[in-house]
Design an enzyme around this catalytic site. Structure first.
Site, PDB file in Angstrom:
ATOM      1  CG  ASN A 206      -0.457  -0.025   2.494  1.00  0.00           C
ATOM      2  OD1 ASN A 206       0.713  -0.354   2.676  1.00  0.00           O
ATOM      3  ND2 ASN A 206      -1.249   0.328   3.483  1.00  0.00           N
TER       4      ASN A 206
ATOM      5  CD  GLU B  29       5.231   0.253  12.886  1.00  0.00           C
ATOM      6  OE1 GLU B  29       4.057   0.665  12.995  1.00  0.00           O
ATOM      7  OE2 GLU B  29       6.118   0.547  13.695  1.00  0.00           O
TER       8      GLU B  29
ATOM      9  CB  CYS C 106      -1.980   0.830   8.312  1.00  0.00           C
ATOM     10  SG  CYS C 106      -0.687   2.078   8.320  1.00  0.00           S
TER      11      CYS C 106
HETATM   12  P1  NAP Z   1       0.217  -8.835   4.265  1.00  0.00           P
HETATM   13  O1  NAP Z   1      -0.641  -9.751   3.507  1.00  0.00           O
HETATM   14  O2  NAP Z   1       0.436  -9.120   5.699  1.00  0.00           O
HETATM   15  O3  NAP Z   1       1.608  -8.782   3.491  1.00  0.00           O
HETATM   16  C1  NAP Z   1       2.651  -7.924   3.887  1.00  0.00           C
HETATM   17  C2  NAP Z   1       3.970  -8.513   3.398  1.00  0.00           C
HETATM   18  O4  NAP Z   1       4.191  -9.735   4.085  1.00  0.00           O
HETATM   19  C3  NAP Z   1       3.967  -8.856   1.902  1.00  0.00           C
HETATM   20  O5  NAP Z   1       5.250  -8.606   1.393  1.00  0.00           O
HETATM   21  C4  NAP Z   1       3.654 -10.329   1.922  1.00  0.00           C
HETATM   22  O6  NAP Z   1       4.071 -11.026   0.776  1.00  0.00           O
HETATM   23  C5  NAP Z   1       4.446 -10.757   3.138  1.00  0.00           C
HETATM   24  N1  NAP Z   1       4.073 -12.060   3.678  1.00  0.00           N
HETATM   25  C6  NAP Z   1       2.869 -12.669   3.686  1.00  0.00           C
HETATM   26  N2  NAP Z   1       2.963 -13.892   4.259  1.00  0.00           N
HETATM   27  C7  NAP Z   1       4.264 -14.048   4.623  1.00  0.00           C
HETATM   28  C8  NAP Z   1       5.005 -15.082   5.243  1.00  0.00           C
HETATM   29  N3  NAP Z   1       4.430 -16.214   5.619  1.00  0.00           N
HETATM   30  N4  NAP Z   1       6.320 -14.893   5.467  1.00  0.00           N
HETATM   31  C9  NAP Z   1       6.921 -13.751   5.087  1.00  0.00           C
HETATM   32  N5  NAP Z   1       6.285 -12.733   4.473  1.00  0.00           N
HETATM   33  C10 NAP Z   1       4.964 -12.873   4.249  1.00  0.00           C
HETATM   34  O7  NAP Z   1      -0.317  -7.330   4.182  1.00  0.00           O
HETATM   35  P2  NAP Z   1      -0.700  -6.490   2.882  1.00  0.00           P
HETATM   36  O8  NAP Z   1      -2.032  -6.921   2.408  1.00  0.00           O
HETATM   37  O9  NAP Z   1       0.434  -6.480   1.915  1.00  0.00           O
HETATM   38  O10 NAP Z   1      -0.785  -5.025   3.502  1.00  0.00           O
HETATM   39  C11 NAP Z   1      -1.932  -4.527   4.097  1.00  0.00           C
HETATM   40  C12 NAP Z   1      -1.837  -4.621   5.614  1.00  0.00           C
HETATM   41  O11 NAP Z   1      -0.678  -3.920   6.050  1.00  0.00           O
HETATM   42  C13 NAP Z   1      -3.002  -3.977   6.317  1.00  0.00           C
HETATM   43  O12 NAP Z   1      -3.407  -4.767   7.394  1.00  0.00           O
HETATM   44  C14 NAP Z   1      -2.417  -2.650   6.794  1.00  0.00           C
HETATM   45  O13 NAP Z   1      -3.092  -2.090   7.898  1.00  0.00           O
HETATM   46  C15 NAP Z   1      -1.033  -3.048   7.129  1.00  0.00           C
HETATM   47  N6  NAP Z   1      -0.136  -1.893   7.157  1.00  0.00           N
HETATM   48  C16 NAP Z   1       0.320  -1.446   8.342  1.00  0.00           C
HETATM   49  C17 NAP Z   1       1.129  -0.320   8.405  1.00  0.00           C
HETATM   50  C18 NAP Z   1       1.642   0.204   9.717  1.00  0.00           C
HETATM   51  O14 NAP Z   1       2.531   1.057   9.697  1.00  0.00           O
HETATM   52  N7  NAP Z   1       1.148  -0.252  10.851  1.00  0.00           N
HETATM   53  C19 NAP Z   1       1.472   0.346   7.218  1.00  0.00           C
HETATM   54  C20 NAP Z   1       0.997  -0.150   6.010  1.00  0.00           C
HETATM   55  C21 NAP Z   1       0.195  -1.284   5.994  1.00  0.00           C
HETATM   56  P3  NAP Z   1       2.977 -11.846  -0.115  1.00  0.00           P
HETATM   57  O15 NAP Z   1       1.954 -10.851  -0.501  1.00  0.00           O
HETATM   58  O16 NAP Z   1       3.793 -12.400  -1.223  1.00  0.00           O
HETATM   59  O17 NAP Z   1       2.358 -12.914   0.724  1.00  0.00           O
END
Ligand code: NAP
Length: 480
Positions: A153, A251, A285
């Site tokens: 994002n 995060e 987020c």
């Molecule tokens: P996500 O599905 O958790 O994925 C985030 C990253 O983790 C991606 O690079 C993903 O790769 C990887 N990942 C997934 N499964 C993994 C595993 N088993 N081992 C290692 N890496 C793995 O989240 P998203 O959909 O990309 O992002 C949206 C989320 O991020 C929302 O919940 C949002 O609130 C949160 N967010 C939080 C912040 C903050 O600062 N708190 C900032 C931005 C976003 P793959 O897609 O290849 O699985």
């Protein structure tokens, strides 16, 4: 297809294809056309990247802060010079409007600048000793090799928010970006390369998340995993890092409430609520997930907000005048639809929007939507929607709205709109969130600590606090 980037794995200063020669397509979410092909790496590439980061650690960590900061300053300068090109790449792979992408690139560059400055301010302590024959020092030292995993994002700023403090602290990095947005990650690594970063200090592995993740988790050489993404994956990383007692900086997701008090400036409150909710099409987020508006002003607020929402333009992020781009993929679109259907089934009223946008593009677009007659059991009030839906619920008194705002497992960001300073302080203190915005919905800046509490995360990014995640405090006790 505009570009072929099959050499997207960067190890020890060289660009590689995957060992298996496997690749993965990157899509433009607005058109659903493939725009690039990147390497699909896994365990083997990650092990090599860890080894490269491990080898580079000793020289990088022994350089002075000033020496490290020179490279970060240069990277900041290069990133700003290339803002327009980088913003276009970001919009093409992520979908957000070009002006937002430009803002993100500048914000991402700010992290490089801030930590260029912090690199030479990593202070230790000389403790007053209780024993005459002893002297006591606390020295900050870089933790070691860092595994950095980032989401789609904010494909640029989520990377520099991790890499810049890690490098400033003297750590080396293995980066795994989201598969939807690897192009921004590749560009950032190229900038660091051009800025003179020594080989092996930052390594990049695109590909299989599970394989890359588990290799980072099971390697004894990786001392910290810094992750931004969903709470679900964050919990998995926490469980799996136990065997090596690895440090984690997480995060995670949020479910931000906006509370609009009756003394708020309605013009300002509606403008800010709009900006919070619809930035990046609600895929942020810290963006507002639910709005609580005092019952005495609810009608006026909703009317004003609806007028502003109806002026928003949905469309292609590269086209001038676009306010809302596409959702990132079909899964995201299905989630938004499911949240809407659930709310309507449970009695919500659609004030505006409430359907997919069927323009001349193939991506997953949605009209910005306002819902009223909201009940607490609706999904929109409990789960991250990650899309352009605003549910509005009235409240009657301060105490009850604080309880409602806090009634969630998340604790990332909350916002209040009020012109009463005492109330602003009182309510800010009672909100169980890592970040509170008072008449402000853009609290993410390089100089301040950003991070959630409860199930929204552990640790901080940004500010001098963000450096602490990458440092260990060593106590040296000297008998003299
Ligand atoms: P996500 O599905 O958790 O994925 C985030 C990253 O983790 C991606 O690079 C993903 O790769 C990887 N990942 C997934 N499964 C993994 C595993 N088993 N081992 C290692 N890496 C793995 O989240 P998203 O959909 O990309 O992002 C949206 C989320 O991020 C929302 O919940 C949002 O609130 C949160 N967010 C939080 C912040 C903050 O600062 N708190 C900032 C931005 C976003 P793959 O897609 O290849 O699985």
């Amino acid at each position: 297809m505009i570009e072929t980037l099959v050499k997207s794995i960067f190890i020890d200063g060289k660009w590689h294809t995957a060992e298996s020669d496997k690749t993965e397509a990157v899509y433009n979410p607005a058109t659903l056309e493939a725009i690039a092909e990147v390497a699909y790496g896994g365990e083997e590439e990650t092990n090599k990247a860890i080894q490269s980061a491990h080898n580079a650690f000793y020289t990088w960590s022994e350089m002075t802060g000033r020496e490290r900061s020179k490279i970060l300053y240069k990277a900041h300068e290069l990133m700003l010079e290339e803002t327009d090109r980088l913003a276009e790449i970001l919009t093409t792979e992520q979908g957000k409007p070009l002006n937002e992408a430009t803002g993100e690139i500048k914000g991402a560059a700010n992290f490089l600048l801030w930590y260029a400055e912090e690199a030479s301010r990593s202070y230790g302590e000389w403790l007053p000793s209780s024993i005459k024959s002893k002297r006591m020092l606390v020295i900050p030292q870089p933790i070691g090799v860092v595994g950095a995993i980032t989401p789609w994002n904010f494909p640029a700023s989520m990377i520099t928010r991790k890499i810049a403090p890690a490098l400033a602290a003297g750590c080396t990095v293995v980066l795994k970006p989201a598969p939807e947005t690897p192009l921004s990650a590749i560009e950032i690594v190229k900038i660091l390369e051009r800025a003179g970063l020594p080989n092996g200090v930052v390594n990049l592995v695109t590909g299989n998340a599970e394989a890359i993740g588990s290799t980072l988790l099971t390697s004894k050489d990786v001392r910290l995993i810094t992750f931004t993404g969903s709470t679900k994956v964050g919990k998995y990383l926490m469980r799996e890092s136990a065997d090596h007692v690895k440090k984690l900086s997480l995060e995670l997701g949020g479910h931000a409430p906006i509370v609009v008090f009756d003394d708020a400036d309605m013009e300002k409150a509606t403008t800010l609520a709009l900006a919070s909710k619809f930035r990046n099409n609600g895929q942020t987020c810290i963006c507002a997930n639910r709005l609580y508006v005092h019952e005495s002003v609810q009608e006026r607020f909703t009317k004003l907000l609806t007028e502003k929402v109806q002026e928003l333009h949905v469309g292609y992020g590269l086209d001038e005048g676009t306010d809302l781009g596409p959702l990132i993929n079909q899964q995201a679109s299905q989630k938004v639809q499911a949240h809407l259907d659930d709310a309507v089934e449970k009695g919500a009223q659609i004030v505006c929007g409430g359907k997919r946008w069927n323009g001349d593009l193939n991506g997953y677009f949605f009209h910005p939507t306002i819902l009223s007659k909201i009940t607490d059991d609706m999904l929109v009030m409990n789960e991250e929607t990650f899309g352009p839906i605003i549910p509005i619920q009235p409240f009657s008194d301060e105490e009850s709205v604080i309880n409602k705002a806090n009634d969630t497992d998340y604790g990332l960001a909350a916002y209040i709109f009020t012109e009463n300073t005492s109330r602003a302080i009182r309510v800010s203190e009672k909100l169980e969130y890592g970040i509170v915005g008072v008449n402000d919905v853009f609290p993410a800046v390089a100089e301040a600590p950003f991070g959630g509490i409860k199930q929204s995360g552990i640790g901080k990014e940004g500010g001098h606090h963000g450096m602490h995640e990458f440092l260990e405090m060593k106590f040296v006790s000297m008998g003299i």
